[in-house]
Scaffold this active site. Sequence first.
Site, short mmCIF file in Angstrom:
data_model
loop_
_atom_site.label_atom_id
_atom_site.label_comp_id
_atom_site.label_asym_id
_atom_site.label_seq_id
_atom_site.Cartn_x
_atom_site.Cartn_y
_atom_site.Cartn_z
N THR A 229 1.77 4.66 0.69
CA THR A 229 0.34 4.88 0.51
C THR A 229 -0.09 6.39 0.28
OG1 THR A 229 -2.09 4.62 1.15
CG2 THR A 229 -0.24 4.68 2.80
N LYS B 188 -3.33 7.56 3.63
CA LYS B 188 -3.35 7.84 4.99
C LYS B 188 -2.96 9.00 5.36
CE LYS B 188 -2.85 2.83 6.29
NZ LYS B 188 -3.29 2.34 5.18
N SER C 32 10.90 -12.48 4.63
CA SER C 32 9.53 -11.50 4.95
C SER C 32 9.48 -11.61 6.36
CB SER C 32 8.56 -11.96 4.26
OG SER C 32 7.22 -11.37 4.71
N SER D 147 1.35 -1.63 11.99
CA SER D 147 0.25 -0.75 12.52
C SER D 147 -0.56 -1.55 13.60
CB SER D 147 -0.64 -0.56 11.31
OG SER D 147 -1.25 -1.96 10.86
N HIS E 71 2.37 3.30 7.28
CA HIS E 71 2.02 4.26 8.34
C HIS E 71 3.29 5.10 8.85
CE1 HIS E 71 -1.67 1.80 9.12
NE2 HIS E 71 -0.71 0.66 8.58
N LYS F 297 10.56 -18.64 -0.37
CA LYS F 297 10.44 -17.51 0.55
C LYS F 297 10.85 -17.90 1.95
CE LYS F 297 5.61 -18.83 1.58
NZ LYS F 297 4.17 -18.35 1.63
N THR G 34 -7.16 0.51 -14.58
CA THR G 34 -7.43 1.76 -15.01
C THR G 34 -6.56 2.74 -14.02
OG1 THR G 34 -9.47 1.24 -15.73
CG2 THR G 34 -9.33 3.75 -15.23
#
Length: 407
Positions: free
Chosen positions: A245, A248, A137, A189, A217, A156, A278
């Site tokens: 997303t 945005k 990562s 970002s 982004h 990791k 949900t």
Amino acid sequence: MDYDAQLDSALDRLHQEGRYRTFIDIARDKGHFPHAVWHRPDGREQPITVWCGNDYLGMGQHPVVISAMHEALDAVGAGSGGTRNISGTTVYHKRLEAELADLHGKESALLFTSAYIANDATLSTLKVLFPGLIIYSDALNHASMIEGIRRGGGLKRIFRHNDVAHLRELLEADDPAAPKLIAFESVYSMDGDFGPIKALVELAEEFGALTYLDEVHAVGMYGPRGGGVAEELGLMGRIDIINATLGKAVGVVGGYIAASAKMCDAIRSYAPGFIFTTSLPPVIAAGAAASVAHLKTDRALREKHQTQAKILKLRLKGLGLPIIDHGSHIVPLIVGDPVHTKMISDMLLSDFGIYVQPINFPTVPRGTERLRFTPSPVHGPKEMDALVRALDSLWSHCALNRAELAG
């Protein structure tokens, strides 16, 4: 234990460090965004211009999106009525997932209630699907990616930000037979810099690792159809999982992954964050689908967005202000002190009607506190002039106050 005293102590520390976060109560003006109304604590209303929103392209007020949401609301009502497995899958959800899969050139896509949940649920579940998985990562990955990797347990490795050589060292040190995944972003970002996607993909292919790219982004804003930086570079087909997303550039709310049909099916079947939540309201899915479909063809909007960002950066540089410019649409202005960052933010709002939220630790490292501007196609010359004049005035004021405090 005196629980209230503990809470007071925790909150006092934030106040003393200048890091206490204040919510600004605003009402966006549909059809006139970035203009909005600030509902002040004293009960008065003040017109303001929003300069820190993530509705990067103004799609949250676009007629195509509003119309689609009205139609869905009138047709099926407000909520979805359940999880995706229990009555919460509708024609709107399936249509949106098809639009997203097509956007990224993937076989399938899977909707989540936010991109945070999409990252958290997917990355934690991959450890279940691939026992012994090692995740590599980038050090500056989103908090949601970090949380998903942490919750998944297992091995990791954190490589220095955008440092491909360091990543290679880590890969070479591990068992060649172990399953591996490299997780990174396209646009980071807080500084607005780009990830070295091509180099990371090539490294993944060399070491037999999966790739996980966060495009939150960038989606809608880069590439011929808004597929993100990976589309712009012609690399989407070499990325295994793309996260992005709907909150945005798309202008509504929600998140998703796009990947192979088998990968999405496995995540759908194993991720608690998907199974037990949900589903998005159909009205949201309808608006997002309309927005994504529109953005696939609206290259002019993307070009205008980039032009506005370039103009703002050029003008702030002309004032000698310490902005960071990595060529993306994000414009960070480094203040370097939490108290002064909040001071400038507060004065921009109260004295000039300009809203930009201060960004402090732990979102950014101490000493790099900043104001983060997000110019959009709907920020015109009038709004730009007002911002530049205000910053020119307040920056000198802040410098004088800092000198007084130091003395």
